[in-house]
Design a protein around this motif. Structure first.
Motif, PDB file in Angstrom:
ATOM      1  N   LYS A   1       0.829  -1.202   0.000  1.00 51.12           N
ATOM      2  CA  LYS A   1       0.000   0.000   0.000  1.00 51.12           C
ATOM      3  C   LYS A   1       0.865   1.253   0.000  1.00 51.12           C
ATOM      4  N   GLU A   2       1.899   1.281   0.868  1.00 46.08           N
ATOM      5  CA  GLU A   2       2.765   2.459   0.944  1.00 46.08           C
ATOM      6  C   GLU A   2       3.539   2.653  -0.355  1.00 46.08           C
ATOM      7  N   GLN A   3       4.009   1.541  -0.923  1.00 42.10           N
ATOM      8  CA  GLN A   3       4.746   1.634  -2.179  1.00 42.10           C
ATOM      9  C   GLN A   3       3.842   2.136  -3.299  1.00 42.10           C
ATOM     10  N   ARG A   4       2.613   1.626  -3.329  1.00 39.17           N
ATOM     11  CA  ARG A   4       1.673   2.050  -4.366  1.00 39.17           C
ATOM     12  C   ARG A   4       1.320   3.529  -4.200  1.00 39.17           C
ATOM     13  N   ALA A   5       1.137   3.976  -2.952  1.00 40.21           N
ATOM     14  CA  ALA A   5       0.816   5.383  -2.695  1.00 40.21           C
ATOM     15  C   ALA A   5       1.934   6.299  -3.182  1.00 40.21           C
ATOM     16  N   GLN A   6       3.187   5.865  -2.980  1.00 42.09           N
ATOM     17  CA  GLN A   6       4.320   6.661  -3.440  1.00 42.09           C
ATOM     18  C   GLN A   6       4.360   6.730  -4.964  1.00 42.09           C
ATOM     19  N   GLU A   7       4.099   5.597  -5.615  1.00 41.27           N
ATOM     20  CA  GLU A   7       4.080   5.571  -7.078  1.00 41.27           C
ATOM     21  C   GLU A   7       2.986   6.484  -7.624  1.00 41.27           C
ATOM     22  N   MET A   8       1.827   6.456  -6.989  1.00 43.54           N
ATOM     23  CA  MET A   8       0.717   7.305  -7.410  1.00 43.54           C
ATOM     24  C   MET A   8       1.072   8.770  -7.245  1.00 43.54           C
ATOM     25  N   GLN A   9       1.734   9.093  -6.126  1.00 44.49           N
ATOM     26  CA  GLN A   9       2.094  10.491  -5.879  1.00 44.49           C
ATOM     27  C   GLN A   9       3.077  11.006  -6.924  1.00 44.49           C
ATOM     28  N   HIS A  10       4.023  10.165  -7.315  1.00 47.24           N
ATOM     29  CA  HIS A  10       4.979  10.555  -8.358  1.00 47.24           C
ATOM     30  C   HIS A  10       4.253  10.804  -9.681  1.00 47.24           C
ATOM     31  N   ALA A  11       3.277   9.943 -10.002  1.00 48.89           N
ATOM     32  CA  ALA A  11       2.509  10.108 -11.235  1.00 48.89           C
ATOM     33  C   ALA A  11       1.693  11.395 -11.205  1.00 48.89           C
ATOM     34  N   ILE A  12       1.113  11.694 -10.049  1.00 44.81           N
ATOM     35  CA  ILE A  12       0.310  12.914  -9.901  1.00 44.81           C
ATOM     36  C   ILE A  12       1.180  14.154 -10.088  1.00 44.81           C
TER      37      ILE A  12
ATOM     38  N   ASP B   1       2.268  23.051 -17.935  1.00 38.45           N
ATOM     39  CA  ASP B   1       3.007  23.381 -19.156  1.00 38.45           C
ATOM     40  C   ASP B   1       2.107  23.417 -20.382  1.00 38.45           C
ATOM     41  N   GLY B   2       0.813  23.113 -20.194  1.00 36.42           N
ATOM     42  CA  GLY B   2      -0.114  23.117 -21.323  1.00 36.42           C
ATOM     43  C   GLY B   2      -0.101  21.840 -22.139  1.00 36.42           C
ATOM     44  N   ASN B   3       0.569  20.799 -21.642  1.00 35.15           N
ATOM     45  CA  ASN B   3       0.650  19.515 -22.346  1.00 35.15           C
ATOM     46  C   ASN B   3      -0.434  18.594 -21.784  1.00 35.15           C
ATOM     47  N   ASP B   4      -1.674  18.800 -22.221  1.00 34.90           N
ATOM     48  CA  ASP B   4      -2.806  18.063 -21.658  1.00 34.90           C
ATOM     49  C   ASP B   4      -2.754  16.570 -21.988  1.00 34.90           C
ATOM     50  N   GLU B   5      -2.290  16.239 -23.181  1.00 31.27           N
ATOM     51  CA  GLU B   5      -2.216  14.825 -23.564  1.00 31.27           C
ATOM     52  C   GLU B   5      -1.261  14.067 -22.655  1.00 31.27           C
ATOM     53  N   GLU B   6      -0.110  14.658 -22.373  1.00 29.63           N
ATOM     54  CA  GLU B   6       0.857  14.042 -21.476  1.00 29.63           C
ATOM     55  C   GLU B   6       0.296  13.939 -20.060  1.00 29.63           C
ATOM     56  N   ALA B   7      -0.415  14.984 -19.631  1.00 25.89           N
ATOM     57  CA  ALA B   7      -1.010  14.971 -18.294  1.00 25.89           C
ATOM     58  C   ALA B   7      -2.001  13.820 -18.149  1.00 25.89           C
ATOM     59  N   LEU B   8      -2.808  13.585 -19.166  1.00 28.05           N
ATOM     60  CA  LEU B   8      -3.805  12.504 -19.112  1.00 28.05           C
ATOM     61  C   LEU B   8      -3.144  11.128 -19.012  1.00 28.05           C
ATOM     62  N   LYS B   9      -1.985  10.965 -19.607  1.00 30.37           N
ATOM     63  CA  LYS B   9      -1.284   9.684 -19.501  1.00 30.37           C
ATOM     64  C   LYS B   9      -0.931   9.365 -18.051  1.00 30.37           C
ATOM     65  N   HIS B  10      -0.664  10.395 -17.272  1.00 32.40           N
ATOM     66  CA  HIS B  10      -0.329  10.188 -15.859  1.00 32.40           C
ATOM     67  C   HIS B  10      -1.581  10.069 -14.991  1.00 32.40           C
ATOM     68  N   PHE B  11      -2.606  10.854 -15.301  1.00 32.21           N
ATOM     69  CA  PHE B  11      -3.785  10.922 -14.428  1.00 32.21           C
ATOM     70  C   PHE B  11      -4.780   9.776 -14.639  1.00 32.21           C
ATOM     71  N   LEU B  12      -5.094   9.472 -15.889  1.00 32.39           N
ATOM     72  CA  LEU B  12      -6.201   8.553 -16.168  1.00 32.39           C
ATOM     73  C   LEU B  12      -6.038   7.164 -15.549  1.00 32.39           C
ATOM     74  N   PRO B  13      -4.839   6.554 -15.542  1.00 33.09           N
ATOM     75  CA  PRO B  13      -4.720   5.236 -14.904  1.00 33.09           C
ATOM     76  C   PRO B  13      -5.091   5.252 -13.415  1.00 33.09           C
ATOM     77  N   LEU B  14      -5.006   6.429 -12.796  1.00 36.75           N
ATOM     78  CA  LEU B  14      -5.333   6.530 -11.366  1.00 36.75           C
ATOM     79  C   LEU B  14      -6.808   6.810 -11.135  1.00 36.75           C
ATOM     80  N   CYS B  15      -7.566   6.993 -12.216  1.00 42.79           N
ATOM     81  CA  CYS B  15      -8.988   7.336 -12.103  1.00 42.79           C
ATOM     82  C   CYS B  15      -9.887   6.177 -12.521  1.00 42.79           C
ATOM     83  N   SER B  16      -9.327   4.986 -12.648  1.00 39.31           N
ATOM     84  CA  SER B  16     -10.122   3.840 -13.057  1.00 39.31           C
ATOM     85  C   SER B  16     -11.172   3.517 -12.006  1.00 39.31           C
ATOM     86  N   GLU B  17     -12.174   2.744 -12.407  1.00 36.60           N
ATOM     87  CA  GLU B  17     -13.258   2.388 -11.482  1.00 36.60           C
ATOM     88  C   GLU B  17     -12.709   1.642 -10.265  1.00 36.60           C
TER      89      GLU B  17
END
Length: 537
Positions: free
Chosen positions: A246-257, A266-282
């Motif tokens: 859990k702690e390791q996963r939380a750290q990985e998520m924080q780095h992605a965020i 920076d205005g790079n929305d496509e790149e931002a979505l690559k980091h955010f969307l995997p963390l927003c799954s059901e």
């Protein structure tokens, strides 16, 4: 009467002394005799004698109030060291001369209140001195660093003295805020966080307190991380079984965020979505263990989706963000509000709902947006250099401040009222839309937006059959259109003049400069086009 005159004389003499000191500095030590005479006079002058405990209370209060006022004047003149001395000397003199003991002075509520204010103002002066040292290079070590630390420590001590006086209301909030600032600068973030949380409880809408509290919470987290690194330096915690999945996963998520928000700013929305969307799954949204991380990811993904005009997805993601935010608040969890702020997320959500057909929720969302703007207070674009007024300002802070300022701007408020008017007219007709159109016209600052708002308002008056109001609005609209045309003509005249000057330069035999200028103009047009795209977000 004589003693009251002495009180007034002290204030007058201090003011004259300050003026003489300033004159001495500007005249290469001329006027030093004046300063010496006035200093001797001030030493001889004493607070109003107590006559035991028979001195009228008003005289005691007048003495401390007069000195506090003089200290305030010194503070405004940026003579912070002088202000501290006046505040503290006044308190000590009051205690020594007007009461049998300091404890008896603290029994006097009115005196205690004034004493707390003097200590608090002295702490504010010490903070200013410390910030000056930092601005002069105190971050880099040496005498300035030592001086800054000493002043921060002095500020903390003065705040503690003020708190012993049991201040109340806004006086208490000021002391706690200043105490938190001093403790944070002294690398005591846990204590700073406690003081600032207490201040935030008293005044939840105090923006300065909330911003300092966010800094304290981040510093506490950073201190914990640094402690863990120092303790387990060089050790593979996962392999050693010292950290959970859990702690390791939380750290990985924080780095992605963090990477996602960097791309978003920076205005790079496509790149931002690559980091955010995997963390927003059901699956992630249903896992309560990672609720804070999912909340942040939903915020960032919703913002990026809105920028790409994917309104239905943006509405879903931003709704998830606000749901998780409410849940975490009800659980009493510590929440790191996204750097871009709450108002802009609510503004984006309202527009996303409207553009995707969710009209029934638009009014509720916009009313919450107005509350968010009021709670956030005025927002400033941070264009100042790092280290300004002793503050650390990162590039991310500067970029995020533009989003926050945009969300609270008059343009955004006018837009929100206009959208409310459209929704209100759909459900309740012109009469329901009228108050929102009036509010939109009042909020508009730019002439073009004001013209649009007045046109909408004029149409509503016509629908309601109010010919008098329609005529008034038409006249106001005509005046705004005249203003717009006048500006356009002035712009054309400037452009014509500049073109004539360029033509004159060209005829004088400088064709090469002309070519360079034209190329620069084309590059400038491209840059401006990029700016306009960014500004319409």
């Amino acid at each position: 009467t004589r003693r009251m005159a002495d009180v007034a004389a002290i204030g007058d003499a201090l003011t004259v002394a300050a003026a003489a000191e300033q004159r001495a500095k500007s005249e290469d030590c001329a006027g030093m005799e004046d300063i010496a005479v006035l200093s001797k006079l001030l030493e001889e002058m004493a607070p109003p004698p107590a006559m035991g405990l028979e001195a009228p209370l008003d005289e005691k209060y007048a003495f401390i109030t007069a000195n506090k006022g003089t200290g305030n004047n010194e503070f405004k003149a940026k003579r912070y060291a002088s202000a501290i001395k006046i505040y503290i000397d006044a308190v000590e003199a009051l205690s020594r001369e007007c009461y049998p003991s300091r404890e008896r002075m603290m029994w006097d509520y009115a005196a205690r209140e004034l004493v707390a204010q003097c200590y608090s103002n002295a702490a504010a002066s010490a903070l200013k001195l410390a910030q000056q040292k930092v601005a002069d290079g105190g971050d880099g070590g040496g005498d300035d660093a030592e001086g800054a630390r000493a002043n921060f420590a002095h500020a903390a001590t003065l705040c503690e003295a003020a708190l012993q006086c049991k201040p109340e209301g806004s006086d208490l909030v000021k002391v706690l805020h200043r105490h938190g600032q001093a403790l944070l600068a002294l690398q005591r973030p846990e204590e700073a966080k406690a003081a600032l949380e207490r201040a935030a409880d008293k005044e939840p809408n105090n923006r300065a307190v909330r911003e300092e509290l966010v800094k304290a919470k981040r510093a506490v987290k950073a201190l914990l991380v640094e402690g863990e690194r120092a303790l387990f330096n060089g050790v593979d915690l996962r392999a050693a079984g010292l950290t959970s999945k859990k702690e390791q996963r939380a750290q990985e998520m924080q780095h992605a965020i963090e990477a996602g928000f960097e791309a978003l700013l920076d205005g790079n929305d496509e790149e931002a979505l690559k980091h955010f969307l995997p963390l927003c799954s059901e699956k992630m949204s249903a896992d309560s263990k990672f609720k804070p991380q999912t909340m942040q990811a939903a915020y960032g993904a919703g913002m990026a989706r809105y920028h790409r005009s994917s309104y239905k997805e943006a509405a879903s993601l931003l709704s998830t963000f606000f749901t998780l935010l409410q849940e975490l608040r009800s659980e009493g969890a510590d929440i790191d509000v996204p750097l871009l702020g709450i108002p802009i997320a609510r503004f984006y959500l309202a527009h996303s709902l409207f553009n995707s057909g969710g009209f029934e929720k638009v009014a509720e969302t916009l009313n919450a947006y107005f509350q968010d703007v009021q709670a956030a207070g005025p927002q400033q674009v941070l264009n100042m250099p790092d280290g300004w007024m002793g503050k650390k300002i990162s590039e991310a802070d500067r970029k995020a401040s533009r989003f926050r300022a945009r969300a609270s701007s008059a343009e955004a408020l006018c837009d929100a009222h206009t959208l409310l008017a459209i929704v209100a007219e759909r459900s309740g007709g012109a009469a329901a839309a009228l108050p929102h159109c009036i509010a939109a016209a009042a909020a508009a600052e730019k002439p073009e937006q004001r013209a649009n708002a007045l046109e909408n308002l004029m149409d509503l008056h016509a629908k309601l059959g109010d010919t008098e109001k329609e005529a008034e609005t038409r006249a106001a609209l005509a005046a705004v259109k005249d203003e717009i045309e006048t500006k356009k003509r002035a712009q054309k005249e400037r452009e014509a003049k500049e073109a004539a000057e360029r033509e004159a330069t060209k005829s004088e035999g400088e064709p090469i400069a002309e070519v360079v200028e034209e190329e620069g103009a084309e590059q400038g047009a491209e840059a401006l086009a990029g700016t306009e795209v960014e500004a319409t977000r």
